[in-house]
Design a protein around this motif. Structure first.
Motif, short mmCIF file in Angstrom:
data_model
loop_
_atom_site.label_atom_id
_atom_site.label_comp_id
_atom_site.label_asym_id
_atom_site.label_seq_id
_atom_site.Cartn_x
_atom_site.Cartn_y
_atom_site.Cartn_z
N UNK A 490 0.84 -1.21 -0.05
CA UNK A 490 0.13 0.08 0.23
C UNK A 490 0.86 1.35 -0.05
N UNK A 491 2.07 1.34 0.75
CA UNK A 491 2.89 2.37 0.45
C UNK A 491 3.25 2.91 -0.62
N UNK A 492 3.38 2.03 -1.61
CA UNK A 492 4.05 2.29 -3.05
C UNK A 492 2.98 3.31 -3.69
N UNK A 493 1.57 3.49 -3.39
CA UNK A 493 0.56 4.12 -3.87
C UNK A 493 0.47 5.59 -2.97
N UNK A 494 1.07 5.51 -2.02
CA UNK A 494 0.86 6.88 -0.98
C UNK A 494 1.13 8.03 -1.70
N UNK A 495 0.46 8.85 -1.85
CA UNK A 495 0.60 10.42 -2.17
C UNK A 495 0.75 11.36 -1.01
N UNK A 496 0.37 12.84 -1.54
CA UNK A 496 0.58 13.82 -0.50
C UNK A 496 -0.80 13.73 0.30
N UNK A 497 -1.84 13.20 -0.14
CA UNK A 497 -3.10 13.25 0.56
C UNK A 497 -3.90 11.92 0.11
N UNK A 498 -5.03 11.75 0.76
CA UNK A 498 -5.94 10.75 0.65
C UNK A 498 -7.43 11.04 0.50
N UNK A 499 -8.14 10.65 -0.21
CA UNK A 499 -9.66 11.16 -0.46
C UNK A 499 -10.53 9.62 -0.05
N UNK A 519 -12.07 -5.37 -1.48
CA UNK A 519 -12.77 -4.32 -2.20
C UNK A 519 -11.99 -3.90 -3.61
N UNK A 520 -12.53 -4.34 -4.63
CA UNK A 520 -11.83 -4.35 -6.20
C UNK A 520 -11.16 -3.05 -6.17
N UNK A 521 -11.88 -1.91 -6.07
CA UNK A 521 -11.34 -0.58 -6.58
C UNK A 521 -10.74 0.32 -5.20
N UNK A 522 -10.54 -0.31 -4.22
CA UNK A 522 -10.11 0.53 -2.97
C UNK A 522 -8.36 0.37 -2.90
N UNK A 523 -8.15 1.03 -1.89
CA UNK A 523 -6.73 1.13 -1.64
C UNK A 523 -6.64 0.79 -0.16
N UNK A 594 -18.48 1.87 7.04
CA UNK A 594 -17.09 1.35 6.32
C UNK A 594 -16.79 2.17 5.35
N UNK A 595 -15.75 2.59 4.75
CA UNK A 595 -15.44 3.47 3.79
C UNK A 595 -14.11 3.07 3.38
N UNK A 596 -13.97 3.57 1.95
CA UNK A 596 -12.73 3.10 1.25
C UNK A 596 -11.97 4.52 0.86
N UNK A 597 -10.48 4.30 0.93
CA UNK A 597 -9.66 5.63 0.65
C UNK A 597 -9.03 5.38 -0.68
N UNK A 598 -8.78 6.35 -1.61
CA UNK A 598 -7.81 6.21 -2.64
C UNK A 598 -6.89 7.24 -2.45
N UNK A 599 -5.71 7.23 -2.76
CA UNK A 599 -4.50 8.14 -2.92
C UNK A 599 -5.19 9.42 -3.69
N UNK A 600 -4.81 10.70 -2.75
CA UNK A 600 -5.09 11.96 -3.38
C UNK A 600 -4.19 12.45 -4.44
#
Length: 600
Positions: A490-499, A519-523, A594-600
């Motif tokens: 997961x750290x490889x997709x980490x950006x400056x923010x998340x949404x 969760x197919x489209x999650x992070x 529940x909720x999913x986060x994606x890299x910002x």
């Protein structure tokens, strides 16, 4: 000169036949002289229209491309090419064609409509809304406001979608389609009684579409008028015997009423009348599968496949059912046949993964998942299948990818501003979520027995308690992301923010559980516990606990590897590719968000 005039007359005659709906005759007339017009853009365009009218889209595309090449300033040519591309699913290129057409012919409102639809198809909803707003500004009316409402609904901005649908209705108050749109928009914002009133008024005038019949039946069922709902569905299937959605709803109602395998009696009667309709047979098998009657679903599919042995949808369903009947090798044969029949289908190859694992073939599953991941490297299901295959093969990389101790974290949430305790906040949050389950978790849609899951995206909701929730969990989310081990996936997709990309609620009652899933489209995924009313003396000391590492339809020796005991006010975060589910719950309520986060 005389020959040229004769050729022009033939072209005009062909165009006239096409305008009269005779595309075959138009082609017969045009073909003998077509070679004389190889660089004539209008004639190339005419032949494209003829091919399109005959449903020969590849040929139509070729002629429209030629027309564009020889008529670069003609907006309608770009639009026609875009429509064919749209019909073939090539929406990215269709967007480019419609933009070119709009630049050349800004007065053509249909071009803007086509552009909006393709933008929605590729998921660019922000640009789709900008174009819909421009459409409203240029041509305010029922069509433009309805299009804007559709875009807003796709964004799950249901309040705005309702306002736009109501505005559209002011232009044509008697138009049934607009009244239906308002009713569906009312349902989306939780005003179910008003929506049902709208459906009933339309139905009293005329039950004229299967969509209205389905909405009416669903609305009646949600209102507790179950006999009326079933009657509406029965009336619908009688009028539209080929409507699989209506048949599915009726079968589900009857199953929930306790009819067991008999829930599909109407489908069976329809199949007897229409034995060559494979869609009905597939719907029958699906209803039985959803109702946990795999043996009868197998019989339905077996008979269907005798009639249509190489039908991909039937073979896919058979593969799933055979796997659930503990016949994964037989299921694998059916799924391999689908892949052979549809070699370009990514879905057909993806469908092999679970059954390959269940059939004890992790090497092939790992290779296939890696191949598919070349196109979609962040698809969480593929990562989950890869890690499961690695686990089965004893690959040490599995422990690095699925380091549950480092990558599953729990946080106790502080009370938001305005609340003295987290308990008082949870009481308000739980009250809102229970209302959501009554409004949005339609009983006919739920896959959880003794449980429900909401369908509205709560991350876009405007209710104050939900906005306070996001503020309350924000520090925990930031901390989790900041503490992701640098060497973790997961750290490889980490950006400056998340949404926050999506949010929903799950409510389990006595005897319910959540099946294992990813969760197919999650992070990063989560679970927050708003209310826990468990049994005083549960027979299972892990009642309702969260579990990690066990796949859905788990292969041998792939049991859960980590469990978490939930507590009210606790937030759990973990990578979206982790298999997770729950042990059966004992008690009156386990209410989570529940909720999913994606890299910002």
């Amino acid at each position: 000169m005389k020959g040229a005039r004769e050729a022009d007359a033939i072209v005009n005659a062909s165009r006239e036949l096409l305008n009269q709906g005779d595309a075959v005759g138009a082609e017969q007339v045009l073909s003998p002289v077509y070679s004389q017009f190889r660089t004539d853009a209008p004639v190339l365009h005419l032949m494209g229209q003829i091919k399109k009218a005959q449903g020969r889209l590849q040929e139509a595309e070729r002629h429209f491309r030629a027309a564009v090449a020889h008529g670069l300033s003609e907006g309608p040519y770009y639009n026609e090419l875009g429509v064919v591309l749209q019909a073939r699913g090539a929406n990215d290129e269709a967007v480019r064609m419609f933009r070119a057409a709009l630049a050349l012919a800004p007065h053509m409102t249909m071009v803007r409509v086509n552009l909006i639809r393709s933008l929605m198809a590729v998921g660019d909803l922000a640009e789709a809304e900008r174009q819909a707003q421009a459409y409203v500004a240029v041509s305010p009316g029922p069509e433009s406001w309805t299009m804007l409402s559709n875009v807003q609904r796709a964004q799950e901005r249901h309040g705005d979608a309702l306002a736009s649908a109501e505005t559209a209705l002011t232009f044509a108050p008697a138009l049934r389609a607009l009244r239906y749109n308002v009713a569906t928009a009312l349902e989306k914002v939780g005003r179910g009684a008003e929506a049902l009133d709208g459906y009933e008024k339309l139905a009293r005038q005329s039950l004229d579409t299967p969509e209205l019949a389905l909405s009416l039946a669903r609305g009646l069922y949600a209102a507790g008028r179950k006999k009326d709902a079933e009657a509406a569905a029965e009336q619908g299937v009688e009028r539209w015997p080929g409507s699989t959605t209506l048949h599915g709803a009726l079968a589900r109602m009857r199953w929930l009423r306790g009819e067991g395998e008999g829930c599909v009696s109407s489908l069976e009667a329809a199949i007897a009348e229409r034995p060559s309709d494979m869609a009905l047979r597939l719907a029958c098998a699906d209803a039985l599968h959803r109702g946990a009657h795999p043996q009868k679903a197998f019989k339905v599919l077996d008979e269907a496949l005798r009639l249509a042995p190489d039908t991909p949808a039937l073979l896919t369903a058979m593969g799933v059912v055979l796997d659930e009947l503990e016949r994964p090798l037989d299921g694998l044969r059916a799924l391999r046949r689908v892949a052979e029949l549809t070699p370009e289908s990514r879905a057909a190859r993806r469908n092999l993964l679970s059954t390959l694992l269940r059939a004890g073939q992790p090497d092939e599953a790992l290779g296939l998942a890696r191949s598919l991941a070349e196109q979609e490297p962040d698809e969480q299901y593929l990562i989950a299948c890869m890690t499961t295959a690695m686990r089965m093969l004893g690959d040490r990389a599995y422990r690095e990818l699925c380091d549950y101790e480092r990558l599953v974290r729990s946080y106790d949430i502080a009370p938001p501003r305005g609340y003295l305790t987290v308990q008082s906040f949870n009481a308000d949050l739980a009250a809102l979520l229970r209302a959501e389950h009554q409004t949005y978790a339609h009983p006919l849609d739920k896959h959880l027995i003794n449980g429900s899951q909401t369908s509205r995206n709560l991350s876009a909701a405007e209710e104050p308690v939900l906005r306070q929730f996001w503020g309350a969990v924000d520090d925990a989310v930031r901390d989790y992301i900041d503490r992701l081990p640098r060497d973790s996936l997961p750290a490889r997709r980490r950006g400056k923010s998340a949404r926050y990309t999506s949010a929903w609620s799950v409510r389990l009652m006595d005897g319910a559980h959540q099946p294992n899933h990813v969760h197919d489209r999650g992070w990063i995924s989560t679970a927050y516990y708003a209310a826990l009313l468990g049994a005083e003396r549960p027979t299972n000391n892990r009642s309702g606990w969260l579990k990690f590492g066990e796949p859905n339809r788990a292969p041998r020796d792939c049991a859960p590897e980590k469990v978490v005991e939930p507590r009210e006010g606790m937030l759990v975060l973990f990578p979206s590719y982790f298999w997770h589910g729950t042990f059966p719950f004992e008690g009156s309520e386990r209410l989570s968000m529940a909720f999913d986060l994606a890299p910002g």
